[in-house]
Every structure is written in C-alpha cells, then in structure tokens.
Write a protein that holds these residues in place. Structure first.
Motif, PDB file in Angstrom:
ATOM      1  N   ASN A  61       0.799  -0.796  -0.032  1.00 18.50           N
ATOM      2  CA  ASN A  61      -0.139  -0.147  -0.297  1.00 18.50           C
ATOM      3  C   ASN A  61       0.398   1.566  -0.132  1.00 18.50           C
ATOM      4  OD1 ASN A  61      -1.885  -1.928   0.195  1.00 18.50           O
ATOM      5  ND2 ASN A  61      -2.870  -0.879   2.361  1.00 18.50           N
ATOM      6  N   LEU A  62       0.607   2.301  -1.570  1.00 18.82           N
ATOM      7  CA  LEU A  62       1.214   3.520  -0.810  1.00 18.82           C
ATOM      8  C   LEU A  62       0.209   4.587   0.112  1.00 18.82           C
ATOM      9  CD1 LEU A  62       3.075   5.853  -2.269  1.00 18.82           C
ATOM     10  CD2 LEU A  62       1.524   5.993  -4.054  1.00 18.82           C
ATOM     11  N   ILE A  63       0.803   5.268   1.414  1.00 16.26           N
ATOM     12  CA  ILE A  63       0.488   6.380   2.257  1.00 16.26           C
ATOM     13  C   ILE A  63       0.631   7.222   2.072  1.00 16.26           C
ATOM     14  CG2 ILE A  63      -0.150   3.824   3.561  1.00 16.26           C
ATOM     15  CD1 ILE A  63       1.947   4.283   5.639  1.00 16.26           C
ATOM     16  N   ASP A  64       0.163   8.347   2.774  1.00 19.72           N
ATOM     17  CA  ASP A  64       1.044   9.150   3.387  1.00 19.72           C
ATOM     18  C   ASP A  64       0.740  10.424   2.112  1.00 19.72           C
ATOM     19  OD1 ASP A  64       1.538   9.353   5.783  1.00 19.72           O
ATOM     20  OD2 ASP A  64       3.625   9.179   5.424  1.00 19.72           O
ATOM     21  N   VAL A  65       0.099  10.217   1.516  1.00 18.67           N
ATOM     22  CA  VAL A  65      -0.532  10.559   0.061  1.00 18.67           C
ATOM     23  C   VAL A  65      -2.165  10.313  -0.110  1.00 18.67           C
ATOM     24  CG1 VAL A  65      -0.154   8.904  -2.089  1.00 18.67           C
ATOM     25  CG2 VAL A  65       0.133  10.999  -2.350  1.00 18.67           C
ATOM     26  N   GLU A  66      -2.656  11.666  -0.973  1.00 19.44           N
ATOM     27  CA  GLU A  66      -4.405  11.298  -0.648  1.00 19.44           C
ATOM     28  C   GLU A  66      -4.714  10.865  -2.433  1.00 19.44           C
ATOM     29  OE1 GLU A  66      -7.409  14.332  -1.858  1.00 19.44           O
ATOM     30  OE2 GLU A  66      -5.291  15.421  -0.710  1.00 19.44           O
ATOM     31  N   PRO A  67      -5.550  10.303  -2.360  1.00 19.31           N
ATOM     32  CA  PRO A  67      -5.980   8.715  -2.779  1.00 19.31           C
ATOM     33  C   PRO A  67      -6.116   9.321  -4.125  1.00 19.31           C
ATOM     34  CG  PRO A  67      -7.281   8.362  -1.294  1.00 19.31           C
ATOM     35  CD  PRO A  67      -6.120   9.558  -0.483  1.00 19.31           C
TER      36      PRO A  67
END
Length: 93
Positions: free
Chosen positions: A45-51
């Motif tokens: 999962n890519l986090i710390d960025v708005e989906p």
C-alpha cells in the motif's frame, strides 16, 4: 539458498485506488506495485498521499517504510507491515 538485499527505494510502476474491501479494512487505499532500485518488484500500500489520481504519477519515487499494520486493517494491531511513501529526497539515475 542465499538472501538478496532489496533496495528500500523505487518507482511507482502501477496502482489501483481501492474503494470497497472486506469489513475492517480502511478504504480508500492505494494498492501499489513498485519497481525497486537495483531490481525486484514489490506490491504494497502507498500511504501518506491522498488517494487521488491527480496526486499520483507513474514512475514517481517512493520509499519503503515499516509501520503498524493497523493502518490497513482493524485486525492488524500488534503486527508490522511494509508500506510505501512518496520519496521527495530520492536521487535516481
């Protein structure tokens, strides 16, 4: 059998923004496939960025981090998982 150390940095190869999942899974989340520097491909999962597709770009630099799994699942408490975050400090060839 021998171990191979993978880089913690890479580039976003592909992603999907997931809006529906199993009960207890925090949505929306970004499921990402990352090509690591020096070889290897990892899903996480890519986090710390708005989906939001406007905030994401293919080939953007990312860095692997380890955080509590409760970020992704209510049942993850007490476990550690790998995630990716945008890497603004990356220096790639």
């Amino acid at each position: 059998m021998h171990a191979m150390q993978l880089s913690e940095r890479g580039r976003l190869y592909n992603y999907t923004i997931v809006y529906r999942s199993y009960p207890g899974i925090t949505v929306p989340f970004i499921s990402a496939i990352v090509d690591l520097d020096g070889g290897g491909t990892v899903k996480g999962n890519l986090i710390d960025v708005e989906p939001d597709p406007a905030r994401l770009s293919f080939d953007m630099p990312v860095r692997m981090v380890f955080r509590g799994a409760e970020i992704a699942s209510a049942e993850g408490s007490g476990h550690v998982a790998h995630f990716f975050v945008p890497d603004g400090e990356a220096v790639h060839d």
